[in-house]
Structure formats: structure tokens, C-alpha cells
Design an enzyme around this catalytic site. Structure first.
Site, short mmCIF file in Angstrom:
data_model
loop_
_atom_site.label_atom_id
_atom_site.label_comp_id
_atom_site.label_asym_id
_atom_site.label_seq_id
_atom_site.Cartn_x
_atom_site.Cartn_y
_atom_site.Cartn_z
N GLN A 1 -5.39 -2.22 9.01
CA GLN A 1 -5.18 -3.53 8.39
C GLN A 1 -5.76 -4.63 9.26
OE1 GLN A 1 -3.88 -3.84 5.32
NE2 GLN A 1 -4.10 -6.06 5.35
N LYS B 1 0.84 -1.20 0.00
CA LYS B 1 0.00 0.00 0.00
C LYS B 1 0.88 1.25 0.00
CE LYS B 1 -3.82 -2.60 1.87
NZ LYS B 1 -4.64 -3.10 2.97
N ASP C 1 -11.71 1.62 2.86
CA ASP C 1 -11.93 0.18 2.69
C ASP C 1 -13.38 -0.14 2.30
OD1 ASP C 1 -9.75 -1.58 3.06
OD2 ASP C 1 -9.73 -1.24 5.23
N1 GUN Z 1 -6.99 -7.62 5.22
C1 GUN Z 1 -7.16 -8.35 4.09
N2 GUN Z 1 -7.73 -7.59 3.12
C2 GUN Z 1 -7.92 -6.37 3.67
C3 GUN Z 1 -8.46 -5.15 3.17
O1 GUN Z 1 -8.91 -5.03 2.02
N3 GUN Z 1 -8.47 -4.11 4.04
C4 GUN Z 1 -8.01 -4.20 5.31
N4 GUN Z 1 -8.09 -3.12 6.10
N5 GUN Z 1 -7.50 -5.31 5.81
C5 GUN Z 1 -7.45 -6.39 4.98
#
Ligand code: GUN
Length: 283
Positions: free
Chosen positions: A96, A52, A119
Site C-alpha cells: 500500500q 481490500k 497493482d
Molecule cells: N494508494 C492509493 N491507491 C493505491 C493503489 O491502487 N495501490 C497501492 N498499492 N497503493 C495505493
């Protein structure tokens, strides 16, 4: 047979976001700012959060990453989220997942300000998706829909089967396929005779989290297979998906590889959502 190049589709999307972001300093006096919070050292989360950061750098979005110890309490994390909600220089907040057991993911998600929820996990964004009101789409389902579009597949009138019913992928992608006028069936761990159902699928989305669980005999010849898995091959230890790729590609009409399929699209859609949140916050 097409191997769907998620890296190329993602790169093209990031390139267009980069061009858009480059116009923002003159128009708005700054660029979007995404803050990512990682709690603990889950190896997959370390990799995802690093990717990211790299994507933000590539498109010119400002990124802050905050790493907290895995002993962090729920109240400490909620207080950090509340402070970021109030911080006018922050446009997007991403915590996350998964989180350590002492922290309620639901409480964290509902505490993130809806207008900074890049998200698309906030209850109001989820409700927006299910009630067809304005909302931010979750990144992985949005990326899957863009991959289908990239190979010219319109879900309208097709039979789509989704394996998995998580809040992050299975449920929202089923709803997005339904809204795109597919006829959608969801399979899960309690499904009886899954192959008889998956063999009907023109579009098969697999988000089961089990290495190579979809075998070639479960795929209708010519089907589009989208593999959301991120697993380790129990024999080789290498990264693999939920689909037995080598066998499946002999049957499928189009298939996503792991890595290089859905994963890069999730991140490109996160960049897109960050720009959306930034633009909606402009006076
Ligand atoms: N863990 C796995 N996929 C995601 C996601 O798209 N967003 C977040 N915040 N955590 C994740």
C-alpha cells in the site's frame, strides 16, 4: 442526468469473480492468494487495506495482510517482498502506498515480481501498457474504463480531458483513453486557463487530489464526469471528491459520486488482477 453507481457495477463484477473463483479448488486445487503489506498507520491506507480484505472475503480469495511499523527500513521491506516473491502459495503482492519517507517507493515496486504485481505498477507492466504489450492494467484506470462502459459510453472520437498526471491514475488513464480512440488532453498544476480546456471535454476525469477544485462552470453540458478524488471537505470535514458534486450534477450528463463511484471499482479490479495473476501462474 445519471449518477454512476460504482457500487453496483463493482458488486456485479465481484459476483462474477466469485463464481469463477468457486471453480478453482476443483480445477487447480486452491484459490488465489493476495498478500497486502501496509507500512505505518496512514488513516487512508488503513481504510483502503481493510476494504481490500473485505473484498477478498466477498469473492473467496485468500488474503494475508502484513502490517509493519512506520520505522521499518527499506531493506527490511525489500527482504519481505523477496520472500513473498519466492513463496509459491502467494499469487499477488500489494504494498500500500504511500510509504514512509525512508523507503523508496520505486525500489519497492521494481522488487515485486512482475508476475505477482496485481497493482500493475511494475516497470514492465507500465511499459506493457505504453507499448501495447501484454500487461496488468492499474486498478483505478481499469475501473474508470469499466464505469464508462457500464453507462454505454464509448470513448472513440470523443474529447477526453484528464486532470492529474500521477503514475497511479492520471498518466495510465490518459493512455487507456487514447487506446480507446479518444482525443486526450492532460491538465495539471501548471496548466493555464484550465476551464477553457475542461469545457471542451466530453469525458472529464479528475484526479487532482484537491477538494471541489472542479466547479460547474468548468463542465461542458452533458459531459461524463469521473471523480477520482478522496478528499475532506474543508468546511464540513466530510469525505468529498475533486468535483463540486452538487453543482456539477446540474450540468453533467453523468457523474460519479464520492464515495461510491470510482473507489469500489478500484477494489473490484484488484480482485480481477489477482485472478489474472493466479491463472497465469498455473502450470
Ligand atoms: N494508494 C492509493 N491507491 C493505491 C493503489 O491502487 N495501490 C497501492 N498499492 N497503493 C495505493
Amino acid at each position: 442526468m445519471t449518477i454512476i453507481d460504482g457500487k453496483a457495477v463493482s458488486s456485479a463484477l465481484k459476483e462474477s469473480i466469485k463464481e469463477q473463483v468457486a471453480t478453482f479448488p476443483e480445477k487447480y486445487g486452491r484459490v488465489p492468494h493476495l498478500t497486502v503489506i501496509r507500512v505505518g498507520e496512514d488513516p487512508a491506507s488503513v481504510v483502503y487495506v481493510r476494504n481490500k480484505e473485505k473484498a477478498c472475503e466477498a469473492v473467496g480469495i485468500r488474503n494475508s495482510t502484513i502490517v509493519l511499523a512506520d520505522t521499518t527500513t527499506e531493506e527490511e521491506l525489500l527482504n519481505l517482498v523477496r520472500a513473498l516473491n519466492e513463496d509459491d502459495t502467494v499469487d499477488g503482492i500489494l504494498v500500500q502506498l504511500p510509504l514512509p519517507a525512508q523507503i523508496s517507493e520505486a525500489r519497492v515496486i521494481e522488487t515485486i515480481a512482475r508476475e505477482k504485481d496485481v497493482d500493475g505498477f511494475h516497470p514492465l507492466n507500465v511499459a506493457g501498457l505504453w507499448q501495447k504489450n501484454p500487461h496488468v492494467n492499474p486498478c483505478t484506470p481499469a475501473g474508470i474504463m469499466k464505469l464508462l462502459a457500464s453507462i454505454g459510453v464509448d470513448p472513440k472520437g470523443k474529447r477526453a480531458v484528464v486532470i492529474g498526471r500521477s503514475n497511479i491514475v492520471g498518466l495510465p488513464v490518459a493512455k487507456m483513453l487514447l487506446d480507446a480512440n479518444a482525443t486526450v488532453t492532460t491538465c495539471h498544476t501548471r496548466t493555464v486557463d484550465m476551464p477553457s480546456i475542461t469545457r471542451e471535454a466530453d469525458i472529464l476525469v479528475v484526479a487532482a487530489g484537491r477538494a471541489k477544485m472542479v466547479t460547474a462552470d468548468m463542465i461542458k453540458p452533458g459531459a461524463v464526469v469521473i471523480d477520482v478524488g478522496m478528499d475532506r471537505d474543508p468546511e464540513t470535514g466530510k469525505l468529498c471528491g475533486d468535483v463540486d458534486f452538487e453543482a456539477a450534477k446540474e450540468v453533467a450528463g453523468a457523474i460519479t459520486p464520492v464515495p461510491g463511484g470510482v473507489g469500489p471499482m478500484t477494489i473490484a479490479c484488484l480482485m480481477e488482477n489477482t485472478v489474472t495473476c493466479f491463472l497465469q501462474r498455473q502450470p
